[in-house]
Every structure is written in C-alpha cells, then in structure tokens.
Design an enzyme around this catalytic site. Sequence first.
Site, short mmCIF file in Angstrom:
data_model
loop_
_atom_site.label_atom_id
_atom_site.label_comp_id
_atom_site.label_asym_id
_atom_site.label_seq_id
_atom_site.Cartn_x
_atom_site.Cartn_y
_atom_site.Cartn_z
N GLU A 1 -1.56 -7.27 19.73
CA GLU A 1 -2.92 -6.80 19.46
C GLU A 1 -2.99 -5.28 19.42
OE1 GLU A 1 -4.93 -8.93 18.47
OE2 GLU A 1 -3.79 -10.68 19.11
N HIS B 1 -1.99 -4.19 15.91
CA HIS B 1 -3.09 -4.28 14.95
C HIS B 1 -4.02 -3.08 15.06
CE1 HIS B 1 -2.26 -8.21 13.32
NE2 HIS B 1 -2.32 -8.82 14.50
N PHE C 1 -29.49 -66.62 11.74
CA PHE C 1 -28.48 -65.68 12.20
C PHE C 1 -27.87 -64.92 11.03
CE2 PHE C 1 -23.97 -64.81 13.07
CZ PHE C 1 -24.11 -63.97 14.17
#
Length: 630
Positions: free
Chosen positions: A430, A433, A132
Amino acid sequence: MKKGYKTIVIYLVLVIGIYFLISSLTGGALGLNNSAKTKEINYSKLVQHVEAGNVNEIVIDKNKETAALKLKTGDTTLTTNIPVNELNALVTEYVSENPGELSVSYVRKVTSSSGWVTSIVGIGSLIFMGVFVFILFSQQGGGGSKVMNFGKSKARLYKGDKPVTFEDVAGADEEKEELAEVVDFLKTPRRYIELGARIPKGVLLVGPPGTGKTLLAKATAGEAKVPFFSISGSDFVEMFVGVGASRVRDLFDTAKKNSPCIVFIDEIDAVGRHRGAGLGGGNDEREQTLNQLLVEMDGFSNQEGIIIIAATNRADILDPAILRPGRFDRQVVVAPPDVKGREDILKVHIKGKPIEKDVDLKVVAKSTAGFTGADLENVVNEASLLAARKRQKTIKMEDVKEAIKRVIAGPEKKSKVITDDDKKITAVHEAGHAVVMQCLPNCDEVHEISIIPRGMAAGYTISLPDNDDTHVAKGKLLDMICGLLGGRSAEEVLLSDICTGASNDIERATNIARSMVTEWGMSEMLGPMNLGSGQDDVFIGRDFLRSKNYSEEVASAIDKEIRDIINDCHTKAVNILEENKDRLKLVTDTLIERETMTGEEFKNLFTYGSIDGKREDDTKDTDKGEDKNE
C-alpha cells in the site's frame, strides 16, 4: 357467481361425472356383485332354505329375474336366477303358511347397504382429490386460477401511498426535461394532436445500473397522474412456446382498457435482444415474443394515450427494429450524476434523518466520484446503521466517511488475526501505491491508506479525483497504470521478492492498456485503429463463424504493444520508488505502527517526514533555542 367459484364447481362436476361414468361402465359400487359374501344357489336349494325357515328377507328384481336371500344365521346373501312366476308361487305359499316370518319386496334394481357406503366413500375420495389438485395448481400460479390464466400478462399496477414525482428525483435535470414532454402529452393530448405533432410511442432509458431509470419512469407516471403498469422483460419469456407472445397481447389489451397510461418494461434487453443471435436459429420463444412486441407497438396510435417506457443498461445489444422511429424512437441517457447531482441526491436521501451540523454534503459529494444514485442511498443508509449501532441520536460526519469506505471496499475485519510477515507485506504494497501516485502529476490525490482488511482486500489505498473528467488523456492513463503497479514494484524494491497480492492491480492495469491499444487508438505502432471492444461478446450464434477483423500478425502486435506499455510503466514505478526509498520505508513503518493513515497525514509524512507536518530539523532548532534561553 364469482369466477373462482365457477372454476371450483366445474372441477367438482367433472370429477363426479367421470366417477359415475366409470361406475356405469364397470358395474361399479352400485351393482349387486359388490357384496363381499355372495353365493349363487339353484332353485332346489332356495326351496330348502325357505321351507327350513332360514331366510329373513327376499328381494326380487323383476327386470333381471333374480332374487337375493338374506339368511337369519349371518350376513351371507344367496342369489338365484329363476323365473319370476315360480318365485312368486313359492313365496306366496310360504307366507300364507307362515305369516310374519318372511319379508318380501320387489325392486327394479337391488342395492345393498354396503354398496351405498362404498359409493359414498369413493365419491368423497374423488371430490377430495379434485379439490386438492385445484388448490395445488392455484397456489403454483400465485393466487387465483393461474392454470387458466397462463398466457395472461404479469404486469403489476403500481399503487403507492404517495405518488412519486419529479421532486423525488435529483441529479437528473436534463432527463426530467426530456420526460416532461411525455407528461404534458398525457395531461393535454389534444394540444399536440391538433398541431399534428407525434409524441414518441416509446422512450428508452439507457444507463448503468442504479442511476434511477425505474424511479424516473415512476415519477413520469406520478406527474401525469395516470396508471403505471410495471413488468420485467424476463416475465414474458417462458419455456412454453407462444406464452410470451400471448402475454404481450394481454399487456397491450390491458393498457388500452386503462388508457391514458404508462407501461414500463424493465430490463428490456431480456426480450429485445438482437434477433438471430442464438445458436438455434430465429424460431425460438424469445424472438416470437419480440416480434409480437414490435407488432403491438405498431398497432396503437397516439390518440390512445399509451406511452411505453423501457429501461436497459445494454442498448448496444437491442434489435435495430425496436429502435426505429415509431417504436422506441427516443433514447434518454441516464448517466451517473456529477458532483452537483450527487449533492442534490444526498439532500433527498437525508430528508427526515437527524444529521449533525458537521456533515458537509459538498465534501461527501466530492468524496463519492463515480457513485450512482443507488450507491449514494446505500451510503446514507449505512451511515444511519452505524449511528444506530453506536447508540447515537444523530448521524455524524465520521459515520458518513466510514459508510463510504464500507460501500467501496466492505466492512473492516479488525478481529482477523494477521501475522507480522503479512502485515509488513501489506504495508509495503500500500505504501508503494501511495508514493508512486504522490510523485506522478496526473494521478488522483491519495485520500486514505490502511492495512486493515476490508472485504476481500488485505489493505487499500483510496484516491479521489478533484473533479469529474469526461475525457481522460493518454498521460493520465499511463500514470494510472504506474500507480496500479506501484504495489508490486514496492515489493521488489523493499522485499526483493513478489507475492500474490497484486492480482487485481495487474488485471486492472492490463485492461487499461488493452483498451488503449484496441479501442482508443493510443498505440504508436498500430495507430488510430479500432481492433475490437473490451466487452464480452454476447452474440455467440451470430459471430460463431465470423473471423476476427485483423490478422494474426496484428494480434501479435497488439500483445506486444500491451506488454510494452505494462513493462514501461512498471519500470517507471520501480525507478520512482528507488529514488524515494527512504520515504517508502518511512511510510511503511508508519503504516505498520498506525495501521491507518489519512491523505493529509500521508502528504505531511512524505513532504516533511512527520505526520504533524513539522520537519525534524525545525524541531531540533527549536530545542537548541530553548537550551540557549535557559
């Protein structure tokens, strides 16, 4: 026997050996004392049990002069320590008088059956635990026994179904010419060696992310038809001291065994950063790894046929020793492609895809200024996804345009509920701009305006340059700042108030103004002086005790200059919008009604007062003329 099986056998032998060693030291499960029900009796009690016929079996250990008696009435075992001659006399007398009732055996060491069972169970448990632990450590290493190979290189040998060649790389003609020498040397090294030519040992590819540095390295290996080992700079550095240097040694040992070959180190700045830049001094794992890399690059010659190709987007932070001749002495700058390069890259990515005839790659290339090769590949992929979502069999131009906007600003959020007040504020912002950029001669042409949210933005105004300018004049920079401040200025003009939507515009405008003053020498007060770069300084340790190269008085002057530039541009934007207030209001109202407007529609609306490009006066005159004819 394979290496993996040898390791398993070693683990099992080690576990079993440890178990037997512990057992031999402690008496373990193999001793007499392992029985759960064992009682010691004297000689007289032994005689009584034998004469009474209670004993089923006697096992005599001649070495230790002990006897173990198993009674007929149960599992209890009685032990006694008596001289062997006396015990023999007693047993002989009883057996002669009662033949067949008592079994007697002589052993060197007595082992009970229950002890053997316990031993088997214990050994099995230890074996299981060993297997293991072995599997656990193997899985942590990604396959194989990586516990033993912790210092091995993580370089991956690239094996593609179809080798990448220079034909798969577009928009980088000069870069391919630089690497063609490397390819020719790997193919015919003797021609260079006979002439005494020294081909560069290392080639450093420098450029922004997504420009195709890794692709160029793969294409170089594909053209030369040699093995291509790929590793990241971060794969060398670990928390354990000495691992990085060990991996560098293993990498070059592997390369020498597979020469001629190409070793590609991606993001070399992770390991090749300037030494002495850390707060902990120079004795850290990363710097030891870099030292080993420098030594290894000096340790092989051109005759070995090993070319090191590295890629980085931060060549300014690399250690000078890694850039000197004999190491990475050739730097190839891989810049974002120009308009022709973008068109060639788009042609590569649309191969095998069903494209409509209306898709004009020249228009797409002009609309994607500043895009890298990775961005263009993403545009084509997004267009394919949009076409598949619409159940189309081909990719149309509208899909490509939408894909460009998705890459720039993100997908539309048409389902988002927006109040009338927010919609009006976004439209005013917007429109501001767009109007300011339309009025200034050095601003880029408006391509599209929208108040539909995309990504993190409530709206957007896209402007695209006519060409790819290498140099930007001061006048254009000032107009760019005015355009960025146009949204905030429009809010002041139409709404008599301001809102939080201009944060990104203000940040970008301030960065441009700061670079103008501190980097580009565009300040009238300070003159052509360099007063620090705008990039974040990564050398905290080296610059921790270093003071600024200018006084507090100059720092105050820098702040004043930046503030004056921003204020002048803001005033200019407000004046432009005051003079065009009617047009600003018209664009705002149209945006609220239509939500999206193309650049051509905006130009018609700004120039003629209508989207279709017809003046209202022309329409009235036409109507009057029709009335007269009637």
